[in-house]
Design an enzyme around this catalytic site. Structure first.
Site, PDB file in Angstrom:
ATOM      1  N   HIS A  77      -7.134  -2.198   0.637  1.00  0.00           N
ATOM      2  CA  HIS A  77      -5.922  -3.263   0.297  1.00  0.00           C
ATOM      3  C   HIS A  77      -4.923  -3.328   1.329  1.00  0.00           C
ATOM      4  CE1 HIS A  77      -2.897  -4.881  -2.602  1.00  0.00           C
ATOM      5  NE2 HIS A  77      -1.991  -4.634  -1.624  1.00  0.00           N
ATOM      6  N   GLU A  78      -4.552  -2.433   2.020  1.00  0.00           N
ATOM      7  CA  GLU A  78      -3.623  -2.334   2.931  1.00  0.00           C
ATOM      8  C   GLU A  78      -4.210  -2.900   4.477  1.00  0.00           C
ATOM      9  OE1 GLU A  78      -0.596  -1.863   2.139  1.00  0.00           O
ATOM     10  OE2 GLU A  78      -1.204  -0.797   0.022  1.00  0.00           O
TER      11      GLU A  78
END
Ligand code: ZN
EC number: 3.4.11.-
Length: 927
Positions: free
Chosen positions: A354-355
């Site tokens: 996600h990051e």
């Protein structure tokens, strides 16, 4: 203004001058705020948005934390290079919780600094306004604004804040670190704190390198020089243009491990506490794999020279995508092969991916303003599944998206009060409230729907969705964009009217359900309306809403999905039907629920009873989730829904069970006081038995277990099945879990980390008091011993919160008041876990009221989650009245909506029971 004379003598020197004079410098944020001259009243900026005529280009930032003298503090100097597009008297900059020691301005090309004639603080909008009256307005041009300031390191995990850890020798190590999204950079340095105000940053960190030898920022270190003894100034390379909320600087004593990416030209490094170095390797490998994947997926190289990931012992969210320096909560980052479970690995992999997706979506191209937050979060939440799927192709991530993110979105967006994906923002607090399931999960779900739809129109060709994305990123890189920009890129790539298709999905609240009604033996009529989970709780409007729903279907005569003609916009859409069953929304890509009439649902049930594989797992999961959800919202009768649910008796797929357990447990608080509560528990036991046996159930307590060679989803299913069987009182599971727990305690076997959570839960759920106390006491001993193992601690305290013994629950609750026992970041989830249990609801609500001042002071902006957790499962109007009364006496602005939702939900709980409990019990007694 009176500044120290040394202020004008040079950048570095002034930092220490300011320090030297700190005690006597006027404290502008408090009592000494100067009020502007009365003959020239100040237009103190009251708009939430900064004036558009002031744009920053470069921040030269120097920060020095003091991690020795308490309370821990910091001092800094910032020189903001800015351009004025129009003549003005006022330079408006964000700032909060900072004390200004000195400030001055100069024309970029000039030598002389000039003090402001006045400084005005606007606490509501968190502005500081530097005012220049004489001799005339500041003329358009380039300027440098310089501010010397100081502040306290936050203790609330926001802005520039203090975290710490205790090593094996009991020594406390302090860390100074940052968390700026969305509006906390202004707590660390005065800045133009809006996402579109991109600028370059030169960060200078002044560190005691004995105390904090590891000093990190977004960019690699460029140089370091000794200032005095252990004190060094570390200067980082100038950054690329980026938003304030992505800036990061960290002072710690962590160790790093690196792997190459980008064909070996760059390094990705994970940073951990020294005693947790090995636990960073999993995230490191995921990061390496995922970064390479995104570079090829987006067709854009990672733009920075390095990528750092670091686990912070105290972190307010799961992680934060600071460009080039991602910060994580340790439980979403560290994986210990002997301690972490399959689900810990999965959660960590998703968080890392996600990051990393944000490094492109959010960091390289940033939403212009927070109303489009979903562009950042929806995309990262969508792409994280692609990233993990690439790293772990056998984890069924695409199916798991449906039973995690999409169902989260449905649950959040079916409440009477929700919000559209795109919203107007009128105050800073509202920005925070957007970090919710709508922006993340619904955002991701509509992107998945759009990608499936657009690509289905070009079968056998490269993804037009993906090429549209690459165009979008290339067009807006190092800049900002809005939703309409994305639609334009996707329209160009797909030749579809994307903005028209998507407008209801982004601009309207809620989402639709499609009703399929057999009106003649050969005709199905489809209608759509908005789905409410608690319809009788008062859906505010009944104005018909219409969504473009890319709906498809499959039948026994047509196994390939057939698209229903777009748009499904009319209120009634006929479809010829000439097969024995029909399943809509194949692959669960459309963001809608589908309600089948009684006969169509029975046909599906009979088909699956004969051959479960007639439908794919994700479609079975969708059917189970929709049907049970309709039972709760009273769109499907308990008899029809529970009868359909019996297909679960043969079900052994993890994603289907994930969906089923989510909604079967919804009825637990509703049936607690009903005569058939025991039958309801027995019914769930009977459904889970096949899955339990298929996965092996609780391992023997006498045989040292072989390492599991099962697939990821089988491992997850085994844990879920044991947990569910134990939770609903399956005695053989409870006994076996207890036996295994005691064998583990005696050291004759070791419980697999994959099963530890489920076994702890089941062992605690025992209703034999003696055993229960032994389990309890041994868990407490383990909890205290595992202070540096947050994963194990979370498992233990979650199991204790499952207990049915009030004294155990009360102990758990009291621990939340002591940060040495429960870290501040974990308090809310622990209290909510207690409230979720049969015996814990009243206790947790009483405890919350008793300690309201503590919770309110600690969690101001996050009170909504806590309030929802401790109130939502009540079932009587008297409870709702009590809750309303309490919050009238103790108003919490950030939780006002949560209180309203909870009382609506309680009313709906009561209404459901009075209307459906008899029929539900009738079915369960007869089953
Ligand atoms: Zn995110």
């Amino acid at each position: 203004m009176h500044f120290e004379t040394c202020f004008l003598q040079g950048f570095q020197q002034s930092l220490f001058c300011a320090h030297q004079h700190r005690k006597s410098a006027p404290n502008l944020t408090h009592s000494a705020v100067r009020i502007a001259m009365t003959d020239n009243p100040p237009p103190v900026w009251s708009d939430i948005r900064l004036p558009a005529s002031i744009t920053p280009s470069l921040y030269e930032l120097t920060v020095q934390p003091d991690l020795v003298n308490e309370p821990f503090s910091f001092q800094g100097t910032v020189v903001i290079h800015l351009h004025l597009a129009a003549a003005t008297t006022d330079i408006v900059v964000h700032m909060v919780n900072i004390n200004i020691d000195a400030a001055a301005l100069r024309v970029a090309s000039a030598q002389d600094w000039r003090e402001p004639d006045d400084i005005v603080i606007n606490h509501v909008q968190e502005y500081v306004v530097f005012r220049f009256f004489q001799p005339e307005k500041l003329q358009p041009g380039d300027y440098q604004l310089r501010i010397d300031y100081n502040g306290l390191l936050g203790q609330d995990l926001l802005g520039f804040y203090n975290s710490s850890y205790v090593d094996a020798d009991g020594v406390t190590h302090n860390i100074a670190t940052t968390k700026f999204e969305p509006t906390y950079a202004r707590r660390a340095f005065p800045c133009l704190d809006e996402p579109a105000m991109k600028a370059s940053y030169i960060v200078n960190s002044i560190a005691n390198i004995t105390l904090t030898p590891t000093v990190l920022s977004n960019m690699p270190e460029a140089s370091r020089k000794q200032i005095n003894g252990d004190i060094y100034q570390i200067t980082f390379q100038p950054s690329l243009a980026m938003s304030t909320y992505l800036v990061a600087f960290i002072f710690c004593d962590f160790v790093g491990t690196s792997l190459p990416f980008h064909g070996g030209a760059k390094n990705v490094t994970v940073w951990t506490r020294p005693d947790a170095q090995a636990q960073g390797l999993f995230s490191l490998q995921v990061a390496q794999n995922c970064t390479d994947f995104y570079e090829s997926y987006f067709e854009i190289d990672f733009p920075l020279p390095k990528m750092d990931l670091i686990g912070i012992p105290d972190f307010i969210s799961g992680a934060m995508e600071n460009w080039g320096l991602i910060t994580f909560r340790e439980t979403s980052f560290l994986i210990d092969d002997s301690q972490s479970s399959a689900s810990d690995k999965q959660r960590t992999a998703l968080t890392v991916c996600h990051e990393l997706a944000h490094q492109w979506f959010g960091d390289l191209v940033t939403m212009r303003w927070w109303n489009d937050l979903w562009l950042n979060e929806g995309f990262a939440s969508f792409l994280e599944y692609h990233g993990v799927d690439h790293a772990f192709p056998d984890w069924q991530m695409n199916d798991q998206f449906v039973t995690a993110d999409m169902l989260n979105a449905f649950d959040a967006d079916s409440l009477p009060v929700t919000h559209a994906i795109s919203v107007n923002i009128t105050n800073p607090a509202q920005i925070n409230s957007l970090f919710d399931s709508i922006s993340y999960d619904k955002g991701a779900s509509i992107l998945r729907m759009l990608s499936a739809f657009l690509d289905s129109l070009h079968p056998g060709q490269p993804s037009v969705f993906q090429s549209g994305l690459a165009n979008y990123l290339n067009e807006h890189k190092y800049n900002n964009a809005e939703t309409s920009d994305l639609w334009a890129s996707l329209s160009a790539a797909s030749q579809q009217p994307v903005a028209t298709i998507m407008s209801a999905w982004t601009d309207s609240e809620g989402f639709p359900f499609v009703s399929a009604q057999l009106t003649t033996p050969s005709t199905i009529v489809l209608t759509q309306e908005r789905f409410y989970q608690y319809p009788q709780a008062g859906n505010s409007t009944n104005t018909p809403q219409v969504w473009w729903i890319p709906l498809n279907y499959q039948t026994d005569t047509d196994a390939n999905p057939v698209s229903f003609p777009m748009p499904l916009v009319q209120q009634s859409n006929p479809l010829a039907f000439n097969s024995s069953w029909i399943k809509f929304n194949v692959g669960q890509t459309a963001v809608c629920r589908v309600r089948y009439d009684s006969s169509l649902l029975l046909a599906l049930k009979n088909t699956l009873a004969a051959d479960l594989n007639a439908l794919a797992p994700v479609d079975r999961a969708g059917l189970v989730a929709d049907t049970l959800s309709f039972m709760r919202s009273q769109y499907v009768t308990p008899t029809d829904a529970l009868r359909f649910t019996s297909v679960l008796q043969n079900e052994t797929n993890y994603v289907v069970w994930q969906a089923a357990v989510r909604y079967l447990t919804v009825f637990e608080p509703l049936l607690r006081l009903q005569e058939c509560y025991g039958q309801y528990r027995a019914f769930i036991q009977s459904l889970i038995l096949t899955a339990l046996n298929a996965t092996g159930g609780v391992p023997s307590a006498t045989v040292q277990e072989d390492p599991l060679n099962d697939s990821q989803t089988d491992i997850l299913l085994r844990s879920l099945a044991i947990d569910t069987a134990g939770r609903f009182g399956h005695q053989p599971t409870l006994q076996a879990a207890r036996a295994l727990f005691f064998a583990d305690l005696a050291g004759t076997v070791t419980i697999s980390s994959n099963l530890r959570s489920a076994i702890y839960n089941a062992a605690m759920a025992s209703d034999q008091t003696d055993d229960n106390d032994t389990v309890y006491h041994s868990l407490i001993v383990r909890y205290i011993a595992e202070a540096s193992n947050p994963t194990e601690r979370n498992r233990i305290i979650a199991a204790m919160a499952r207990s049915s013994k009030p004294y155990i629950l009360y102990t758990v609750l009291t621990w939340t008041l002591d940060p040495s026992l429960v870290r501040v970041q974990d308090v809310i989830s622990v209290v909510v876990a207690v409230a979720a249990g049969q015996q814990g609801l009243n206790l947790a609500w009483d405890f919350f009221q008793q300690n309201f001042a503590f919770f309110n002071s600690k969690f101001g902006e996050r009170m909504a989650t806590l309030v929802t957790g401790v109130t939502k499962d009540f079932t009587m109007q008297a409870n709702a009245d009590e809750i309303n009364q309490f919050f009238q006496l103790h108003p919490v602005a950030s939780a006002a909506l949560a209180v309203q939702q909870s009382t609506q939900r309680i009313a709906s709980n009561e209404a459901w029971i009075s209307k459906n409990a008899d029929e539900t019990c009738g079915y369960l007694f007869a089953a």
